[in-house]
Design a protein around this motif. Structure first.
Motif, PDB file in Angstrom:
ATOM      1  N   ALA A   1      18.443  -0.370   4.340  1.00 31.90           N
ATOM      2  CA  ALA A   1      18.325   0.208   2.997  1.00 31.90           C
ATOM      3  C   ALA A   1      16.890   0.615   2.713  1.00 31.90           C
ATOM      4  O   ALA A   1      16.626   1.704   2.186  1.00 31.90           O
ATOM      5  N   TYR A   2      15.958  -0.252   3.098  1.00 31.72           N
ATOM      6  CA  TYR A   2      14.524   0.007   2.920  1.00 31.72           C
ATOM      7  C   TYR A   2      13.786  -0.454   4.168  1.00 31.72           C
ATOM      8  O   TYR A   2      14.271  -1.309   4.927  1.00 31.72           O
ATOM      9  N   ALA A   3      12.605   0.115   4.353  1.00 24.97           N
ATOM     10  CA  ALA A   3      11.744  -0.309   5.445  1.00 24.97           C
ATOM     11  C   ALA A   3      10.319  -0.433   4.958  1.00 24.97           C
ATOM     12  O   ALA A   3       9.830   0.420   4.202  1.00 24.97           O
ATOM     13  N   VAL A   4       9.649  -1.486   5.381  1.00 26.41           N
ATOM     14  CA  VAL A   4       8.208  -1.602   5.211  1.00 26.41           C
ATOM     15  C   VAL A   4       7.566  -1.105   6.494  1.00 26.41           C
ATOM     16  O   VAL A   4       7.752  -1.693   7.566  1.00 26.41           O
TER      17      VAL A   4
ATOM     18  N   GLY B   1       0.792  -1.228   0.000  1.00 29.54           N
ATOM     19  CA  GLY B   1       0.000   0.000   0.000  1.00 29.54           C
ATOM     20  C   GLY B   1       0.818   1.268   0.000  1.00 29.54           C
ATOM     21  O   GLY B   1       0.389   2.289   0.556  1.00 29.54           O
ATOM     22  N   GLY B   2       1.986   1.240  -0.613  1.00 27.28           N
ATOM     23  CA  GLY B   2       2.828   2.425  -0.692  1.00 27.28           C
ATOM     24  C   GLY B   2       3.718   2.630   0.515  1.00 27.28           C
ATOM     25  O   GLY B   2       4.502   3.590   0.547  1.00 27.28           O
ATOM     26  N   ARG B   3       3.623   1.753   1.488  1.00 24.51           N
ATOM     27  CA  ARG B   3       4.348   1.957   2.743  1.00 24.51           C
ATOM     28  C   ARG B   3       5.759   1.350   2.712  1.00 24.51           C
ATOM     29  O   ARG B   3       6.189   0.680   3.655  1.00 24.51           O
ATOM     30  N   LEU B   4       6.494   1.563   1.623  1.00 27.07           N
ATOM     31  CA  LEU B   4       7.906   1.178   1.525  1.00 27.07           C
ATOM     32  C   LEU B   4       8.731   2.443   1.549  1.00 27.07           C
ATOM     33  O   LEU B   4       8.526   3.357   0.741  1.00 27.07           O
ATOM     34  N   LEU B   5       9.665   2.507   2.497  1.00 32.85           N
ATOM     35  CA  LEU B   5      10.477   3.695   2.683  1.00 32.85           C
ATOM     36  C   LEU B   5      11.923   3.407   2.320  1.00 32.85           C
ATOM     37  O   LEU B   5      12.467   2.372   2.702  1.00 32.85           O
ATOM     38  N   LYS B   6      12.540   4.317   1.563  1.00 36.92           N
ATOM     39  CA  LYS B   6      13.982   4.240   1.309  1.00 36.92           C
ATOM     40  C   LYS B   6      14.659   5.063   2.393  1.00 36.92           C
ATOM     41  O   LYS B   6      14.352   6.236   2.577  1.00 36.92           O
TER      42      LYS B   6
END
Length: 609
Positions: free
Chosen positions: A119-122, A62-67
């Motif tokens: 590197a990334y976070a959900v 749902g778009g909730r991936l953060l770099k």
């Protein structure tokens, strides 16, 4: 309170050798997983997911991936950048640190680890988001990290070049009047309980259960600690001598395992997974998304006692310690009392204890004989006057009440639009971002309180305090607790020594925040190593009278060699079996976690299977 003194930052209140051998199908439905020695990939290496693959993951969640990147990358030498300045301003606010997926509540440990963003976070809001992240990490051979509160001293919620499952936004709390775990009807009677999502902090739970629900749930002393991490590590609070560990009061958990399946774990469904979650250490068996904990009737009062004594000579200090040990055994070794006595060099004894079920007057009466003993001596001086405080139990975590009557005891989340019911204890706020120099613990058996052993204990404590300060956390040993609390704790993965220990001894120290790239961060490594050596001498004095003492996984030495025995004792083979069953490929890795001996220290290279 000085930030460098982690002994004083411990919630003082006012008022993982067994190896994976087979890849066969598993009995509880986890299924067959390919077993190999393939290392995990890092950014820029072959196999690292392409941008289009990250985009697909982003859509799934749902778009909730953060770099992620360090919040200090924009900091200039003059520190004029507004974002940098704002972060530095809020660095002592544990709520702000916890709301930053790039940061952890501890900035590192000398010669061990430093806090580095993934590197990334959900930014998970539901179990399906966790499933997507786990499947993505498994399919692409990524290092996976899980963080809720981010309070791990050992850096287990932190790793560069990883994919972070960040549960902070899963924080709903719901009360039950008559909860029965799934599949347990007729086996477990209905009971009062609370549902807690994995990202909630203990202040969220205390607000719902105690302040508004007029009941008690056994949690941690620090209000900003994540619920899921504390329960999985065992979990002690100020009143564990009465209600046991947080893990022992777990009724059910929802957990996503390494195959991406959402499972229910309780006494009858996935029972070995359930048992392993109760003290087996966070981040080793799966990602917990929900926990259900039993609640209890509140006592009438919660309260605290605080004062400090300084002895004029070594001989007087030995006598003072001996009397304190004797007094504890006579008057305080029971379910009413928890928290700490602290012993320092310069012949200082500091008492900061809490009680439940007594009034202020009863607490004062209990302490009168000890105070009279001190006052009768000419070589011991009370340097901070004795103070006993008590209030109706429902007010212990009531921010409105505390703001009115004990404003100096709390530190509110002072960001604009912060909830008015979220506070940290004043001492805890000062340890946000701290950099650890050394930290060790040991459970002390109750046999040391026997009359013929007290002199030996007192001498060991005196010797220990000559090297570095040591704190006796009486609430973190269950000897003296009611039989039902001990029996519940016996059915957990926590080291069995906790059942027979009267206290957990802790010696520790640290320095100011030292996040990489942070302006002005200059950890004094030479001093840190001197401190760590002094702490080693302190704990060696105690281990001389408590040989083979185990330690608490959450508060322990990063460099512990025989950590399987030290953390879990005779429970480790059973934990290793649960690891082989539910995570045979070792997707879940934390430093000194169950099965971590199969991997390189950074968790990227598989060494054996």
């Amino acid at each position: 309170m000085k930030r460098r003194d982690l002994l004083k930052a411990a919630a003082t209140l006012p008022l993982t050798p067994l190896l994976m051998r087979s890849g066969t199908a598993l009995a509880h439905g986890v299924g067959t997983m390919a077993i190999n020695l393939r290392s995990r990939v890092r950014p820029g290496q072959p196999g690292w997911p392409a941008a289009t693959e990250w985009d697909r993951l982003k859509r799934r969640v749902g778009g909730r991936l953060l770099k992620l990147e360090s919040p200090f990358v924009s900091c200039s030498a003059s520190q004029t950048d507004s974002a940098c300045a704002q972060m530095l301003k809020q660095l002592d606010n544990p709520f702000a640190v916890g709301d930053s997926p790039e940061l952890t509540q501890t900035s590192g440990w000398a010669d061990a680890w430093t806090s580095q963003p993934s590197a990334y976070a959900v930014a998970a809001k539901r179990a399906a988001d966790v499933v997507a992240a786990i499947n993505f990490a498994r399919q692409h051979h990524l290092r996976l990290v899980v963080k809720g509160g981010g309070h791990s001293y050992q850096g287990t919620s932190d790793s560069a070049d990883s994919l972070l499952v960040w549960t902070r936004h899963m924080n709903q709390v719901r009360l039950h009047d008559a909860f029965v775990p799934q599949g347990c009807a007729g086996y477990i009677a209905p009971q009062t309980a609370v549902d807690v999502e994995a990202g909630a902090m203990w202040i969220d739970v205390y607000n719902a259960v105690t302040t508004h629900g007029a009941r008690y749930v056994q949690g941690g002393g620090c209000t900003t600690v994540g619920v899921a991490g504390l329960v999985q590590s065992g979990g002690f609070g100020s009143f564990s001598k009465r209600w046991g560990t947080a893990a022992s009061n777990l009724l059910e958990a929802e957990v996503v395992t390494a195959d991406g399946q959402v499972r229910i774990a309780n006494a009858r469904t996935n029972p070995e997974l359930f048992w392993g979650l109760k003290g087996g250490g966070g981040g080793s068996l799966g990602v917990v998304t929900r926990l259900t904990l039993r609640t209890f009737e509140l006592p009438e009062f919660f309260g605290g006692v605080n004062f400090t004594i300084k002895a004029d000579s070594d001989a007087a200090y030995r006598a003072l310690i001996a009397e304190a040990v004797s007094f504890y055994q006579r008057a305080l070794f029971n379910p009413h009392w928890g928290e700490q006595m602290k012993l320092y060099g310069r012949n200082i004894l500091e008492v900061s204890m809490m009680f439940q079920g007594h009034s202020k007057q009863q607490a004062e009466q209990i302490w009168t004989p000890f105070l009279e003993w001190v006052q009768a001596r000419k070589d011991c001086q009370i340097t901070k006057p004795f103070e006993a405080l008590a209030a109706l139990a429902k007010h212990l975590w009531d921010a409105e009440f505390l703001r009115k009557y004990l404003p100096d005891a709390i530190a509110m989340d002072d960001r604009p639009n912060a909830p008015r019911d979220r506070f940290a204890w004043a001492g805890d706020r000062e340890q946000a971002g701290s950099f650890i120099h050394g930290y060790q613990s040991a459970w002390l058996p109750a046999t040391l309180l026997q009359l013929d052993q007290q002199t030996k204990l007192a001498d060991a404590l005196f010797t220990a305090a000559q090297h570095w300060g040591v704190s006796l956390h009486f609430n973190k040993g269950l000897a003296g607790a009611p039989v039902d609390s001990i029996d519940r704790a016996r059915d957990t993965a926590t080291h069995p020594q906790v059942l027979d220990a009267f206290a957990l001894a802790i010696s520790a120290n640290g320095g100011d925040p030292a996040f990489p790239g942070m302006p002005g961060a200059k950890p004094d490594l030479a001093k840190a190593r001197r401190d760590a050596a002094a702490i080693e001498h302190t704990m060696a004095a105690l281990r001389a009278v408590a040989p083979n003492a185990g330690c608490y996984v959450s508060e322990s030495d990063y460099f512990l060699r025989d950590w399987q025995q030290g953390f879990w004792g005779s429970n480790y083979p059973r934990l290793a079996a649960a690891k082989r069953e539910y995570d045979p490929d070792g997707l879940f890795f934390v430093h000194h976690g169950v099965g971590s001996e199969d991997w390189s220290p950074d968790g990227f290279t598989r060494l054996r299977r």
